[in-house]
Write a protein that holds these residues in place. Structure first.
Motif, PDB file in Angstrom:
ATOM      1  N   UNK A   1       0.817  -1.208   0.000  1.00  0.00           N
ATOM      2  CA  UNK A   1       0.000   0.000   0.000  1.00  0.00           C
ATOM      3  C   UNK A   1       0.853   1.261   0.000  1.00  0.00           C
ATOM      4  N   UNK A   2       2.109   1.114   0.402  1.00  0.00           N
ATOM      5  CA  UNK A   2       2.929   2.289   0.667  1.00  0.00           C
ATOM      6  C   UNK A   2       3.903   2.582  -0.474  1.00  0.00           C
ATOM      7  N   UNK A   3       3.988   3.858  -0.799  1.00  0.00           N
ATOM      8  CA  UNK A   3       5.100   4.315  -1.611  1.00  0.00           C
ATOM      9  C   UNK A   3       6.345   4.323  -0.734  1.00  0.00           C
ATOM     10  N   UNK A   4       7.484   4.129  -1.348  1.00  0.00           N
ATOM     11  CA  UNK A   4       8.752   4.139  -0.620  1.00  0.00           C
ATOM     12  C   UNK A   4       9.686   5.151  -1.271  1.00  0.00           C
ATOM     13  N   UNK A   5      10.310   5.930  -0.447  1.00  0.00           N
ATOM     14  CA  UNK A   5      11.253   6.919  -0.951  1.00  0.00           C
ATOM     15  C   UNK A   5      12.607   6.779  -0.307  1.00  0.00           C
ATOM     16  N   UNK A   6      13.596   7.293  -0.992  1.00  0.00           N
ATOM     17  CA  UNK A   6      14.943   7.426  -0.431  1.00  0.00           C
ATOM     18  C   UNK A   6      15.287   8.916  -0.409  1.00  0.00           C
ATOM     19  N   UNK A   7      15.766   9.346   0.742  1.00  0.00           N
ATOM     20  CA  UNK A   7      16.263  10.705   0.913  1.00  0.00           C
ATOM     21  C   UNK A   7      17.690  10.601   1.421  1.00  0.00           C
ATOM     22  N   UNK A   8      18.423  11.696   1.348  1.00  0.00           N
ATOM     23  CA  UNK A   8      19.771  11.685   1.885  1.00  0.00           C
ATOM     24  C   UNK A   8      20.068  13.015   2.561  1.00  0.00           C
ATOM     25  N   UNK A   9      21.017  12.957   3.478  1.00  0.00           N
ATOM     26  CA  UNK A   9      21.418  14.161   4.189  1.00  0.00           C
ATOM     27  C   UNK A   9      22.927  14.152   4.375  1.00  0.00           C
ATOM     28  N   UNK A  10      23.569  15.148   3.788  1.00  0.00           N
ATOM     29  CA  UNK A  10      25.010  15.320   3.942  1.00  0.00           C
ATOM     30  C   UNK A  10      25.280  16.229   5.139  1.00  0.00           C
ATOM     31  N   UNK A  11      26.455  16.159   5.713  1.00  0.00           N
ATOM     32  CA  UNK A  11      26.784  17.012   6.867  1.00  0.00           C
ATOM     33  C   UNK A  11      26.572  18.486   6.552  1.00  0.00           C
ATOM     34  N   UNK A  12      25.855  19.174   7.419  1.00  0.00           N
ATOM     35  CA  UNK A  12      25.628  20.593   7.243  1.00  0.00           C
ATOM     36  C   UNK A  12      24.601  20.961   6.193  1.00  0.00           C
ATOM     37  N   UNK A  13      23.956  19.954   5.618  1.00  0.00           N
ATOM     38  CA  UNK A  13      22.968  20.232   4.568  1.00  0.00           C
ATOM     39  C   UNK A  13      21.602  19.700   4.965  1.00  0.00           C
ATOM     40  N   UNK A  14      20.583  20.186   4.283  1.00  0.00           N
ATOM     41  CA  UNK A  14      19.240  19.701   4.544  1.00  0.00           C
ATOM     42  C   UNK A  14      19.023  18.341   3.890  1.00  0.00           C
ATOM     43  N   UNK A  15      18.083  17.609   4.448  1.00  0.00           N
ATOM     44  CA  UNK A  15      17.721  16.320   3.851  1.00  0.00           C
ATOM     45  C   UNK A  15      17.071  16.580   2.497  1.00  0.00           C
TER      46      UNK A  15
ATOM     47  N   UNK B   1      14.945   9.441  -4.600  1.00  0.00           N
ATOM     48  CA  UNK B   1      14.131   8.618  -5.501  1.00  0.00           C
ATOM     49  C   UNK B   1      12.921   8.099  -4.742  1.00  0.00           C
ATOM     50  N   UNK B   2      11.876   7.740  -5.487  1.00  0.00           N
ATOM     51  CA  UNK B   2      10.681   7.169  -4.880  1.00  0.00           C
ATOM     52  C   UNK B   2      10.046   6.194  -5.848  1.00  0.00           C
ATOM     53  N   UNK B   3       9.296   5.260  -5.281  1.00  0.00           N
ATOM     54  CA  UNK B   3       8.606   4.252  -6.087  1.00  0.00           C
ATOM     55  C   UNK B   3       7.222   4.040  -5.494  1.00  0.00           C
ATOM     56  N   UNK B   4       6.222   3.853  -6.339  1.00  0.00           N
ATOM     57  CA  UNK B   4       4.863   3.690  -5.822  1.00  0.00           C
ATOM     58  C   UNK B   4       4.642   2.255  -5.334  1.00  0.00           C
ATOM     59  N   UNK B   5       3.446   2.004  -4.833  1.00  0.00           N
ATOM     60  CA  UNK B   5       3.191   0.747  -4.145  1.00  0.00           C
ATOM     61  C   UNK B   5       3.375  -0.505  -4.980  1.00  0.00           C
ATOM     62  N   UNK B   6       2.959  -0.449  -6.243  1.00  0.00           N
ATOM     63  CA  UNK B   6       3.095  -1.637  -7.084  1.00  0.00           C
ATOM     64  C   UNK B   6       4.373  -1.635  -7.909  1.00  0.00           C
TER      65      UNK B   6
END
Length: 122
Positions: A31-45, A49-54
């Motif tokens: 049911x859930x979309x899944x995403x990837x985020x990243x955060x480097x030192x001193x920077x905002x997240x 990438x993201x992928x939908x449920x199916x």
């Protein structure tokens, strides 16, 4: 409720590859979309990438298009981020996240993993 555990991070030389995995708990993972985020030192997240449920639709940040691929295996409740041609600027903590909204913004996601460190040396 969904719990997420990332793995696969590490140290790699520029030009190399890594595959991150995100294992989820819960009965209704598809049911859930899944995403990837990243955060480097001193920077905002930031969104990666993201992928939908199916698994039929994906989004990518411009800076990873052609280098990273997101995929999922709902039977295994696992999402993957294949990262190729890595650059030193890809160094960050990478977070897996899940939500009912398929989007690219942090507030759209409800559940977050603890993150996995990716370090790319020059």
């Amino acid at each position: 409720q969904v719990q997420l555990v990332e793995s696969g991070g590490g140290l790699v030389q520029a030009g190399g590859s890594l595959r991150l995995s995100c294992a989820a708990s819960g009965r209704t993972f598809s049911r859930y979309a899944v995403g990837w985020f990243r955060q480097a030192p001193g920077k905002e997240r930031e969104f990666v990438a993201a992928i939908n449920g199916n698994g039929g639709s994906t989004y990518y940040a411009d800076f990873v298009k052609g280098r990273f691929t997101i995929s999922r295996d709902n039977a295994k409740k696992t999402t993957y981020l294949q990262m190729n041609t890595l650059k030193p600027e890809d160094t960050a903590v990478y977070y897996c996240t899940a939500g009912v909204v398929f989007g690219i913004k942090i507030p759209e996601y409800d559940y977050w993993g603890q993150g996995t460190q990716v370090t790319v040396s020059s």
